[in-house]
Design a protein around this motif. Structure first.
Motif, PDB file in Angstrom:
ATOM      1  N   GLU A  59      43.415   2.480  -1.184  1.00 34.67           N
ATOM      2  CA  GLU A  59      42.942   1.145  -0.805  1.00 34.67           C
ATOM      3  C   GLU A  59      43.684   0.057  -1.575  1.00 34.67           C
ATOM      4  N   LYS A  60      43.817   0.252  -2.881  1.00 35.64           N
ATOM      5  CA  LYS A  60      44.509  -0.757  -3.691  1.00 35.64           C
ATOM      6  C   LYS A  60      45.995  -0.818  -3.345  1.00 35.64           C
ATOM      7  N   ILE A  61      46.584   0.329  -3.066  1.00 38.00           N
ATOM      8  CA  ILE A  61      48.001   0.359  -2.675  1.00 38.00           C
ATOM      9  C   ILE A  61      48.214  -0.463  -1.409  1.00 38.00           C
ATOM     10  N   GLU A  62      47.335  -0.287  -0.433  1.00 30.10           N
ATOM     11  CA  GLU A  62      47.470  -1.010   0.839  1.00 30.10           C
ATOM     12  C   GLU A  62      47.255  -2.504   0.654  1.00 30.10           C
ATOM     13  N   GLU A  63      46.253  -2.878  -0.131  1.00 32.55           N
ATOM     14  CA  GLU A  63      45.968  -4.302  -0.324  1.00 32.55           C
ATOM     15  C   GLU A  63      47.071  -4.986  -1.128  1.00 32.55           C
ATOM     16  N   LEU A  64      47.536  -4.333  -2.178  1.00 24.91           N
ATOM     17  CA  LEU A  64      48.607  -4.916  -2.981  1.00 24.91           C
ATOM     18  C   LEU A  64      49.911  -4.994  -2.183  1.00 24.91           C
ATOM     19  N   SER A  65      50.136  -4.027  -1.309  1.00 24.09           N
ATOM     20  CA  SER A  65      51.315  -4.076  -0.440  1.00 24.09           C
ATOM     21  C   SER A  65      51.224  -5.283   0.490  1.00 24.09           C
ATOM     22  N   GLU A  66      50.013  -5.590   0.936  1.00 25.12           N
ATOM     23  CA  GLU A  66      49.807  -6.768   1.782  1.00 25.12           C
ATOM     24  C   GLU A  66      50.136  -8.048   1.008  1.00 25.12           C
ATOM     25  N   LEU A  67      49.719  -8.101  -0.266  1.00 21.53           N
ATOM     26  CA  LEU A  67      50.048  -9.264  -1.107  1.00 21.53           C
ATOM     27  C   LEU A  67      51.555  -9.354  -1.320  1.00 21.53           C
ATOM     28  N   ARG A  68      52.180  -8.230  -1.551  1.00 25.36           N
ATOM     29  CA  ARG A  68      53.627  -8.237  -1.796  1.00 25.36           C
ATOM     30  C   ARG A  68      54.398  -8.725  -0.579  1.00 25.36           C
ATOM     31  N   GLU A  69      53.917  -8.354   0.617  1.00 24.74           N
ATOM     32  CA  GLU A  69      54.592  -8.762   1.842  1.00 24.74           C
ATOM     33  C   GLU A  69      54.511 -10.280   2.054  1.00 24.74           C
ATOM     34  N   MET A  70      53.577 -10.926   1.392  1.00 19.60           N
ATOM     35  CA  MET A  70      53.446 -12.388   1.511  1.00 19.60           C
ATOM     36  C   MET A  70      54.586 -13.119   0.817  1.00 19.60           C
ATOM     37  N   ILE A  71      55.206 -12.454  -0.150  1.00 16.51           N
ATOM     38  CA  ILE A  71      56.276 -13.096  -0.948  1.00 16.51           C
ATOM     39  C   ILE A  71      57.624 -12.824  -0.305  1.00 16.51           C
ATOM     40  N   PRO A  72      58.358 -13.852   0.082  1.00 16.88           N
ATOM     41  CA  PRO A  72      59.649 -13.640   0.741  1.00 16.88           C
ATOM     42  C   PRO A  72      60.619 -12.864  -0.147  1.00 16.88           C
TER      43      PRO A  72
END
Length: 291
Positions: A278-291
């Motif tokens: 769950e944390k991996i998926e959510e943090l990956s979502e945050l990372r994708e926000m950064i160009p």
């Protein structure tokens, strides 16, 4: 007052067995954002409901707080300066939504004040860094956590400030924030498998007396090794040991966005160690926000 009544009325419907009703209730509570969280937490603590009710409340609170982190991260990305410390605090709120920001700022100011008291205009860059190292590592006790290197606690700014230990990136981040606030041109360098700092050669004085850096760097600093001073050759040798090409980006400062993205990557790696999907998926979502 009306919103409070509406939130409380919605909370009473959280344990409804009809999934459609529950999804509607969840969406309505999500629309109130963080305003709903205190009421949800109070119900979780005080109301005598079953495990389904408690589990659903926990999930809704988490979802609201995660959406808030995404909102704050987007605001940070849209800001002109992208303040590094603010970005790190925003990321830390993913795990610690209730953290007290003032405690972090107060600790940073204490370190800065202790360094400032020993600085004077006649000191060289090396002498200034020697003072910063003494205050940061010896007096305030910051150090690299080699024993639990991959612990996520080494990537959250609040736990690093509290425990005084971290990984190369988190220590470098705090170190550079203090240095920059004192007028020292110290910035992060995004090395593969490591993270160091560059003291920029603002006055074109050269790395040492006879050397000039084509990257505009006076010298490098390894915050994970108590502020050890490195030259350009040391960076090149490190890249050679990894059999990695000498790309310019490995010798020059990176952006604050790149630092925050690297910090998120470190957290993803930490949670991969323990299999927290769950944390991996959510943090990956945050990372994708950064160009």
């Amino acid at each position: 007052m009306q919103s409070e009544k509406s939130i409380k009325a919605l909370i009473r419907l959280i344990d409804d067995p009809d999934e459609n009703i529950y999804r509607h209730v969840r969406d309505e509570l999500m629309s109130y954002g963080t305003d709903a969280v205190p009421f949800l937490e109070s119900s979780w603590e005080k109301e005598d409901y079953d495990l389904i009710f408690q589990r659903r409340i926990e999930q809704i609170v988490h979802d609201i707080q995660f959406e808030d982190v995404k909102t704050q991260l987007q605001l940070w990305l849209n800001s002109e300066d992208k303040n590094l410390l603010k970005g790190a605090i925003t990321l830390a709120k993913y795990q610690y939504p209730g953290l007290d920001e003032t405690l972090i700022y107060d600790e940073i100011n204490k370190i800065k004040t202790d360094v400032w008291l020993e600085l004077n205009p006649k000191q060289t860059a090396f002498e200034q860094i020697k003072i910063l190292n003494k205050v940061f590592f010896s007096i305030h006790g910051f150090h690299g956590d080699s024993k639990h290197f991959h612990s996520p606690m080494n990537s959250y700014i609040n736990t690093v400030v509290e425990s005084r230990k971290g990984n190369p990136l988190s220590l470098s981040l705090i170190y550079s924030v203090v240095a920059q606030e004192l007028g020292m041109p110290v910035f992060g360098v995004n090395l593969p498998n490591h993270f160091v700092l560059a003291y920029m050669d603002d006055h074109n004085t050269g790395l040492f007396a006879q050397e000039k850096s084509k990257y505009g760097v006076l010298f490098y600093i390894n915050a994970f090794s108590r502020g050890n001073i490195l030259n350009e050759k040391a960076i090149a040798d490190f890249l050679d040991s990894l059999k990695i090409d000498h790309k310019r980006e490995y010798f020059e400062p990176c952006s604050n966005s790149a630092i925050l993205k690297r910090m998120i990557t470190n957290l993803i790696n930490s949670y991969q160690q323990v299999g927290n999907k769950e944390k991996i998926e959510e943090l990956s979502e945050l990372r994708e926000m950064i160009p």
